[in-house]
Structures are given as C-alpha cells and as structure tokens.
Design a protein around this motif. Structure first.
Motif, PDB file in Angstrom:
ATOM      1  N   THR A  98       0.831  -1.198   0.000  1.00  0.00           N
ATOM      2  CA  THR A  98       0.000   0.000   0.000  1.00  0.00           C
ATOM      3  C   THR A  98       0.863   1.245   0.000  1.00  0.00           C
ATOM      4  O   THR A  98       1.856   1.310   0.728  1.00  0.00           O
ATOM      5  N   TYR A 100       0.401   5.825  -0.380  1.00  0.00           N
ATOM      6  CA  TYR A 100      -0.581   6.872  -0.077  1.00  0.00           C
ATOM      7  C   TYR A 100      -0.306   8.119  -0.908  1.00  0.00           C
ATOM      8  O   TYR A 100       0.848   8.399  -1.268  1.00  0.00           O
ATOM      9  N   VAL A 148      -5.619   5.996  -0.746  1.00  0.00           N
ATOM     10  CA  VAL A 148      -4.879   4.752  -0.527  1.00  0.00           C
ATOM     11  C   VAL A 148      -4.697   4.083  -1.892  1.00  0.00           C
ATOM     12  O   VAL A 148      -5.657   3.924  -2.643  1.00  0.00           O
ATOM     13  N   ASP A 150      -3.514   0.846  -4.093  1.00  0.00           N
ATOM     14  CA  ASP A 150      -3.235  -0.592  -4.059  1.00  0.00           C
ATOM     15  C   ASP A 150      -2.011  -0.869  -4.948  1.00  0.00           C
ATOM     16  O   ASP A 150      -2.127  -1.304  -6.103  1.00  0.00           O
TER      17      ASP A 150
END
Ligand code: HQG
Length: 184
Positions: A98, A100, A148, A150
């Motif tokens: 992940t 950001y 967020v 992926d």
C-alpha cells in the motif's frame, strides 16, 4: 545557519534544479547534475549568493533530503520532483502493498474520472505512510484528503514503480480502480 535560511536555499535549489535552470543560465546534464561551482557562480550573478558550506548544509540537513551530491561531491542534483526532462536512472522496484497520496478534496471528482496523473512532473508521487501523505496535502489550499493506492495490485498488473533517493515512490499514473479514499 538558521532554519529560514535553510528553507530559502532549499526552495531556490528546487526551482533551479527541478524546474527552471535556464532562469540563472545553468544547464543540467541528462541525469540532472550540475557542477556546484557553476551553480554557485550563477546564483551569485543572479542576486542569490550562496556560500559553499551553506549548500552542503542544505544537502545534509534538508527535511526531505531533496538533493544529492555525486561521489566526488562536486556535482549536485535534485532527487525527484523535476518538470525538466532528466533521466534519474532509477531502476523499477517492487513497491510495498500500500502507498498513499495526499491531495485536496476539490480535485477528487477529477481524480475519480482520470485517476492520479503526473500533471507537470515526471511521475505521480506516492508516500510510504499516511503522515507523509497528509503533509504533502497540507501544502495545498483546501481540505486535505489521503488516497490509498493498491500498489501491490498495480505492480502485479505490470505498472512500474521507482523509489527516489529520498524515499518518494514514483509511478506514471494511478488508474481509479487502484484508489480508495482513506476514511478518517
Ligand atoms: C493532483 C512535494 C486533478 C495531485 C511533495 C496534486 C511531494 C490531480 C497535484 C511532491 C489529478 C499535483 C509532489 C487529476 C493528480 N485531476 N488533480 N486527475 N491527478 N492531481 O505538486 O504529489 O516539497 O505535482 O493530487 O511533498 O502534490 O517539492 O504533486 O495535488 O513529494 O520536495 O495534482 O512535491 O515535494 O501537484 O507533490 P504536484 P504532489 P517537495
């Protein structure tokens, strides 16, 4: 050197090493480097004198490690964030699961349509952690929001990620399907 001088020099270096070297008549090489001597001379001639020790202090103490010296410590470049064409010679790397991205709420509709785009830079910039993303968002006017990404799914789908020398993750784009709004 006090902090405001440090920030002032950092902003100046960001401007000339990322965006407008021509403003002070310097030329970056194809990898973004310029000789420190040439840079300091040009800065002096354009009413922004920097002494050599100040420059080294900025490279070392800069909050985001925005600049690097070469192994001979006679050349300097920005680690990321360019709008001028440079090849930083970064190798693709597997990202963490992940990542950001900090931005502001009023661009969300546009991001929902086209995904994250690099706009005027070479890449979309992504952060390792939420706190850093929030700080990126705070630079802008408006309500901050964190997305967020992926990254693992993107990587598995073939998107290439690069890690700059100052730990910013770089990617060409982030299509909408890999994005979620962080619930606060
Ligand atoms: C937004 C700073 C509408 C994006 C930071 C951002 C970072 C879209 C802005 C580094 C969009 C571009 C980079 C879309 C993206 N529609 N808006 N489809 N896609 N945007 O400054 O990531 O201090 O080029 O959300 O800390 O904010 O300079 O990118 O708000 O690491 O070292 O378009 O710059 O580092 O803005 O910041 P930027 P960024 P430094």
């Amino acid at each position: 050197m006090n902090n405001s001088r440090l920030v002032k020099i950092s902003k100046y270096l960001s401007l000339v090493l990322r965006h407008h070297p021509e403003k002070i008549g310097i030329k970056l090489d194809s990898h973004g480097w310029v000789a420190i001597e040439e840079l300091l001379e040009a800065a002096k001639n354009h009413n922004f004198p920097i002494i050599q020790t100040e420059l080294y202090t900025v490279v070392e103490k800069n909050d985001k490690k925005r600049f690097s010296l070469d192994s001979t410590e006679t050349f300097i470049r920005a680690n990321q964030g360019h709008s001028v064409e440079v090849d930083l010679q970064l190798k693709p790397q597997i990202p963490p699961d992940t990542l950001y991205h900090g931005t502001v709420i009023h661009v969300i509709d546009s991001i929902k349509k086209t995904g994250l785009q690099k706009i005027s830079r070479h890449h979309v910039h992504l952060s390792n952690d939420i706190t850093t993303a929030r700080n990126v968002a705070k630079r802008r006017k408006g309500k901050s929001i964190v997305l967020v990404v992926d990254a693992m799914a993107m990587s598995e789908d073939g998107y290439k990620f690069y890690l700059s020398h100052n730990n910013v993750w770089l990617v060409d784009e982030v299509p909408t399907k890999y994005l979620q709004i962080l619930s606060t």
